[in-house]
Design an enzyme around this catalytic site. Structure first.
Site, short mmCIF file in Angstrom:
data_model
loop_
_atom_site.label_atom_id
_atom_site.label_comp_id
_atom_site.label_asym_id
_atom_site.label_seq_id
_atom_site.Cartn_x
_atom_site.Cartn_y
_atom_site.Cartn_z
NE ARG A 192 30.68 -71.46 8.01
CZ ARG A 192 31.20 -71.08 9.17
NH1 ARG A 192 31.09 -69.99 9.76
NH2 ARG A 192 31.84 -71.98 9.86
CG PHE A 207 34.78 -83.13 6.45
CD1 PHE A 207 35.30 -84.24 7.11
CD2 PHE A 207 35.19 -82.95 5.04
CE1 PHE A 207 36.06 -85.36 6.50
CE2 PHE A 207 35.95 -83.93 4.46
CZ PHE A 207 36.34 -85.06 5.21
CG ASP A 228 30.42 -83.79 11.08
OD1 ASP A 228 30.82 -82.86 10.71
OD2 ASP A 228 31.00 -84.62 12.09
CG ASN A 255 34.56 -92.03 6.97
OD1 ASN A 255 35.03 -91.04 6.17
ND2 ASN A 255 35.41 -92.95 7.60
CG ASP A 276 35.83 -76.58 6.66
OD1 ASP A 276 37.02 -76.65 6.58
OD2 ASP A 276 34.95 -75.85 7.42
CB CYS A 316 42.11 -75.83 8.93
SG CYS A 316 41.50 -77.50 9.66
#
Ligand code: SAH
Length: 373
Positions: A192, A207, A228, A255, A276, A316
């Site tokens: 960030r 996200f 989100d 979505n 993300d 991730c």
């Protein structure tokens, strides 16, 4: 285990004389002592090495590893009141997670051996950090693979309904009992910060969870849309936007896959986009689908970017390696006809260290790209 990797898989274990949760001595060929380890009788990874060679894994060893982990975090001088204090294998404390949220700690014991050791670990953490409370967030699914129950319980002191933490200039209201992971996505703190070096103009934070990137970048972006799928997350973004004096952050409960398509049809343009997503590949079998998912969102985001605009894109999924992810970004750039330069290649924050030789400890990839024209 060769090369220092701390895991021994079930197929490589010949004989066992121990109960699940024991600290065991591991013997190799010709009864050579390999070291001490945590033993699980249910997991595919029955042995997690604590020591190598003659060193004995006793309370003194655990305490000194905790102490080392804490000292390392102190030495980072993070500009934040929340951070990871213990990152499992990478702190030589396999399957133990400890996160700090202001004066509170959240712990996770992700193997039978670590679970059994928790009373000692909690006593040591209490002595070393004097927290106001310690919460066990023992609800990750991996505990089920270990035959451990999924529980959320206060182990020491008190844990309030929400805890205010600061990350740089931003304050978050974290719900340690119900939030994802242990409350917040602490591993993105430095990404960030990095994104703040480039973010400008209209920002789309995809996200967003509780608004991590959106809030941090909002002061330099006059228009901010944060997306989100979760109603709870959207409510949190809204509350956090007010708390931080950036009411122009607009949360949307959508979505991302649908919304990116809709924005493209509507001819929308953004100067900064953050992607993300949650881990699309939770295991090896889902890598192909995950790659398709990453490609889709990156391709659409690149199309929405103005020339000179920045894309902060993350994965991730441990199973999606840096090379695979880079490949997806390349493909997306080709297919979207958006030539991109790689401005920064980043990873999880330094308080989530990577143990050299243990690929599993390197899970978060983050690229900052610029659309050239
Ligand atoms: N960027 C955040 C962390 C994101 S975690 C931060 O910096 O803190 C991933 C988020 O994606 C979760 O909040 C989850 O609710 C959301 N999510 C998962 N699938 C989604 C989808 N298809 N569309 C929109 N949001 C989604």
């Amino acid at each position: 285990m060769r090369g220092g990797h701390p895991w021994i898989y079930r197929a490589d274990v010949i004989d066992v004389d121990a109960a699940g949760g024991d600290i065991v001595t591991v013997l190799g060929p010709r009864q050579r002592r390999l070291g001490d380890a945590l033993f699980s009788d249910r997991s595919q990874i029955p042995i997690r090495m604590l020591t190598h060679g003659d060193r004995v894994a006793d309370a003194g060893l655990i305490r000194s590893r905790l102490d080392q982990a804490l000292r390392f975090r102190e030495s980072l001088h993070l500009d934040a009141t929340a951070c990871r204090l213990v990152h499992g294998e990478a702190d030589l404390l396999p399957s133990l997670i400890v996160d700090r949220y202001a004066e509170y700690l959240v712990v996770q014991a992700l193997s039978q051996g670590m679970d059994r050791m928790m009373p000692e670990v909690v006593a040591m953490l209490t002595e070393l950090t004097r927290p106001a409370g310690i919460l066990a967030r023992n609800d990750p699914k991996v505990r089920a693979l270990e035959g451990l129950e999924q529980t959320i319980e206060v182990l020491a002191g008190e844990i309030p309904e929400s805890v205010v933490v600061r990350e740089g200039p931003i304050e978050y209201d974290a719900d340690l009992r119900r939030g994802q992971k242990t409350g917040l996505f602490l591993d993105q703190r430095e990404n960030r910060e990095a994104a703040a070096r480039y973010a400008h103009g209209r920002l789309l934070d995809c996200f967003s969870y509780h608004g991590g990137f959106a809030l941090r970048l909002a002061r330099q972006c006059p228009e901010v849309d944060a997306l989100d799928i979760s109603a709870d997350a959207v409510a949190r973004i809204r509350a956090n936007a007010v708390r931080n004096g950036v009411p122009h952050v607009q949360p949307h409960e959508v979505n991302v896959f649908d919304e990116l398509r809709r924005l493209e049809r509507a001819g929308a343009r953004y100067d900064t986009i953050v992607l993300d997503p949650p881990a699309f590949a939770k295991n090896k079998a889902s890598v192909a689908n995950a790659l398709a998912g990453y490609k889709e969102i990156n391709l659409r985001a690149m199309r929405l970017l103005t020339p000179g605009g920045y894309l902060v894109t993350c994965s991730c999924s441990y199973n999606v390696t840096e090379d695979l992810f880079a490949d997806v970004i390349h493909q997306a750039s080709v297919d979207s006809h958006a030539p991109m330069t790689l401005v920064e290649k980043r990873m999880q924050g330094r308080d989530h260290p990577v143990l050299v030789g243990v690929a599993e400890t390197y899970y978060l990839k983050c690229m900052i790209l610029r659309r050239i024209e």
